[in-house]
Design a protein around this motif. Structure first.
Motif, mmCIF file in Angstrom:
data_model
loop_
_atom_site.group_PDB
_atom_site.id
_atom_site.type_symbol
_atom_site.label_atom_id
_atom_site.label_comp_id
_atom_site.label_asym_id
_atom_site.label_seq_id
_atom_site.Cartn_x
_atom_site.Cartn_y
_atom_site.Cartn_z
ATOM 1 N N THR A 1 -48.120 26.656 -1.749
ATOM 2 C CA THR A 1 -46.947 26.179 -2.488
ATOM 3 C C THR A 1 -45.668 26.572 -1.758
ATOM 4 O OG1 THR A 1 -48.163 26.428 -4.567
ATOM 5 C CG2 THR A 1 -45.764 26.271 -4.718
ATOM 6 N N ALA A 2 -45.600 27.830 -1.348
ATOM 7 C CA ALA A 2 -44.394 28.310 -0.651
ATOM 8 C C ALA A 2 -44.189 27.550 0.650
ATOM 9 C CB ALA A 2 -44.511 29.812 -0.388
ATOM 10 N N LYS A 3 -45.260 27.329 1.388
ATOM 11 C CA LYS A 3 -45.134 26.609 2.661
ATOM 12 C C LYS A 3 -44.586 25.199 2.437
ATOM 13 C CE LYS A 3 -47.718 24.858 6.648
ATOM 14 N NZ LYS A 3 -47.204 23.493 6.536
ATOM 15 N N SER A 4 -45.125 24.494 1.441
ATOM 16 C CA SER A 4 -44.647 23.134 1.173
ATOM 17 C C SER A 4 -43.164 23.129 0.822
ATOM 18 C CB SER A 4 -45.450 22.498 0.037
ATOM 19 O OG SER A 4 -46.744 22.143 0.475
ATOM 20 N N LEU A 5 -42.744 24.102 -0.001
ATOM 21 C CA LEU A 5 -41.330 24.153 -0.399
ATOM 22 C C LEU A 5 -40.423 24.469 0.778
ATOM 23 C CD1 LEU A 5 -41.233 25.880 -3.872
ATOM 24 C CD2 LEU A 5 -40.324 23.644 -3.275
ATOM 25 N N PHE A 6 -40.822 25.429 1.615
ATOM 26 C CA PHE A 6 -39.992 25.758 2.777
ATOM 27 C C PHE A 6 -39.954 24.587 3.766
ATOM 28 C CE2 PHE A 6 -40.647 30.419 1.771
ATOM 29 C CZ PHE A 6 -39.311 30.681 1.553
ATOM 30 N N ASP A 7 -41.073 23.927 3.950
ATOM 31 C CA ASP A 7 -41.093 22.754 4.852
ATOM 32 C C ASP A 7 -40.112 21.696 4.352
ATOM 33 O OD1 ASP A 7 -42.976 23.857 6.526
ATOM 34 O OD2 ASP A 7 -44.672 22.770 5.674
ATOM 35 N N TRP A 8 -40.130 21.468 3.042
ATOM 36 C CA TRP A 8 -39.225 20.480 2.454
ATOM 37 C C TRP A 8 -37.780 20.914 2.655
ATOM 38 C CZ3 TRP A 8 -36.196 21.328 -2.131
ATOM 39 C CH2 TRP A 8 -35.475 20.191 -2.535
ATOM 40 N N ARG A 9 -37.489 22.187 2.389
ATOM 41 C CA ARG A 9 -36.117 22.665 2.516
ATOM 42 C C ARG A 9 -35.611 22.525 3.953
ATOM 43 N NH1 ARG A 9 -34.373 28.564 0.526
ATOM 44 N NH2 ARG A 9 -35.274 29.325 2.464
ATOM 45 N N ARG A 10 -36.483 22.846 4.897
ATOM 46 C CA ARG A 10 -36.084 22.783 6.308
ATOM 47 C C ARG A 10 -35.693 21.353 6.692
ATOM 48 N NH1 ARG A 10 -40.720 24.243 8.433
ATOM 49 N NH2 ARG A 10 -40.605 26.343 7.595
ATOM 50 N N ARG A 11 -36.340 20.363 6.068
ATOM 51 C CA ARG A 11 -36.105 18.966 6.450
ATOM 52 C C ARG A 11 -35.068 18.274 5.578
ATOM 53 N NH1 ARG A 11 -42.508 17.686 7.295
ATOM 54 N NH2 ARG A 11 -42.729 18.977 9.131
ATOM 55 N N HIS A 12 -34.571 18.959 4.564
ATOM 56 C CA HIS A 12 -33.649 18.310 3.634
ATOM 57 C C HIS A 12 -32.364 19.106 3.459
ATOM 58 C CE1 HIS A 12 -37.349 16.133 2.919
ATOM 59 N NE2 HIS A 12 -36.615 15.174 2.415
ATOM 60 N N GLY A 13 -31.899 19.648 4.559
ATOM 61 C CA GLY A 13 -30.633 20.370 4.515
ATOM 62 C C GLY A 13 -29.443 19.439 4.319
ATOM 63 N N PHE A 14 -29.665 18.151 4.586
ATOM 64 C CA PHE A 14 -28.572 17.183 4.463
ATOM 65 C C PHE A 14 -28.969 16.074 3.484
ATOM 66 C CE2 PHE A 14 -27.953 19.390 8.400
ATOM 67 C CZ PHE A 14 -26.581 19.618 8.414
ATOM 68 N N CYS A 15 -27.981 15.598 2.776
ATOM 69 C CA CYS A 15 -28.207 14.632 1.707
ATOM 70 C C CYS A 15 -28.690 13.295 2.280
ATOM 71 C CB CYS A 15 -26.906 14.437 0.937
ATOM 72 S SG CYS A 15 -27.035 13.220 -0.384
ATOM 73 N N ALA A 16 -29.800 12.792 1.737
ATOM 74 C CA ALA A 16 -30.328 11.507 2.201
ATOM 75 C C ALA A 16 -29.463 10.342 1.742
ATOM 76 C CB ALA A 16 -31.765 11.327 1.687
#
Ligand SMILES: [Zn+2]
Length: 306
Positions: free
Chosen positions: A124-139
């Motif tokens: 769970t933690a890995k998935s959340l950190f992966d998402w955060r790393r890729r979504h630092g900027f607003c889509a």
């Protein structure tokens, strides 16, 4: 539940409503009993115990001394707040600030070595950190976003859009043909896999598809077979980076399989006895999917007549 897969079974109370409350979250962060697990580049920090390896848990304050401003709230364990903290960078932190605390191991190795609850929490933690790393900027507008809800939401101050962690559904299916002298199932092989490895067929769902339609499309694309019926088996969270594997048994109309040579380089039909031999490791040429993969559970279920 009858089917519990590796990466499922997270025992934490996610506190989905409470974590939206900034004051409540602040109380959890200030709780002296707050704990944190550590990751580095998607690898959990583990230590050796009598019965095998386990996650390392630090006091949150200790973890924050090592990595400031890099934590997320995972939930409550028997009332105590639990966080995850991620190191970034190419240098293994155990050769620096995390020295003497344990070792960081690859998530697939962790899936095989750690207790079910530890694997689910780490995944769970890995998935959340992966998402955060890729979504630092607003889509939506391209401006920087800010963390909210303990890491389960990101907010764009510029345009007001909220972003939530994504989960990508994948259908994974075992094609079965019942029209022959005895039932047989189909395994496929990708060229990049270890020698002899074969597994279920799989593919990402696309917008506008039902699970059944995605299953039928993938089986046709990869193996040239027509699906006539789909039965749901079970599902598995898969943190590479954040898929939901939807396990299916797919009845097909013929045995005339034709691997597409792009995703699959070969296919093989197995009787139930042959499938059991593959699972037991006694089949001469075909090796089963690894124990933590839902593909193996599908094969086991079918081989045992489920
Ligand atoms: Zn925006």
């Amino acid at each position: 539940m009858s089917h519990t897969h590796v990466f499922s079974g997270n025992p934490l109370d996610r506190s989905g409503d409470l974590r939206n409350d900034i004051a409540w979250l602040g109380e959890q962060e200030a709780n002296p009993e707050a704990l944190a697990m550590l990751l580095w580049e998607g690898r959990p920090l583990v230590e050796d115990h009598e019965g095998g390896q386990r996650l390392v848990w630090l006091a949150l304050s200790h973890g924050r001394d090592l990595v400031p401003d890099r934590d997320l709230f995972l939930g409550l364990w028997k009332g105590a707040p639990v966080f995850a903290i991620e190191f970034e960078g190419s240098i293994d932190p155990t050769s620096g600030p995390a020295g003497g605390l344990g070792q960081f191991i690859e998530m697939r190795a962790a899936a095989a070595a750690l207790p079910e609850a530890d694997v689910a929490i780490a995944g769970t933690a890995k998935s959340l950190f992966d998402w955060r790393r890729r979504h630092g900027f607003c889509a939506a507008c391209g401006k920087a976003t800010d963390q909210a809800s303990g890491g389960w939401r990101r907010v764009c101050a510029a345009c007001g859009v909220e972003h939530f962690p994504r989960v990508d559904p994948v259908v994974i299916m075992l094609p079965v043909y019942k029209g022959g002298s005895e039932p047989r199932c189909l395994l496929g092989r990708q060229a990049a896999w270890p020698e002899g490895r074969m597994s279920a067929l799989a593919g990402f769902m696309e917008p506008g598809e039902s699970i059944e339609e995605a299953c039928a499309r993938e089986v046709m694309e990869e193996a040239g077979l027509t699906v006539s019926g789909v039965v749901y088996h079970s599902s598995q969270p898969w943190p590479f980076p954040a898929q939901l594997m939807i396990g299916l048994i797919a009845e097909v109309t013929t045995e005339d399989a034709a691997p597409d040579q792009t995703e699959l380089e070969a296919v093989a039909w197995l009787t139930r006895a042959e499938a059991r031999a593959v699972l037991a490791g006694t089949h001469g040429t075909i090796h089963a999917p690894p124990p933590f993969a839902i593909a193996r559970r599908l094969l086991e279920a079918w081989a045992e007549g489920e």
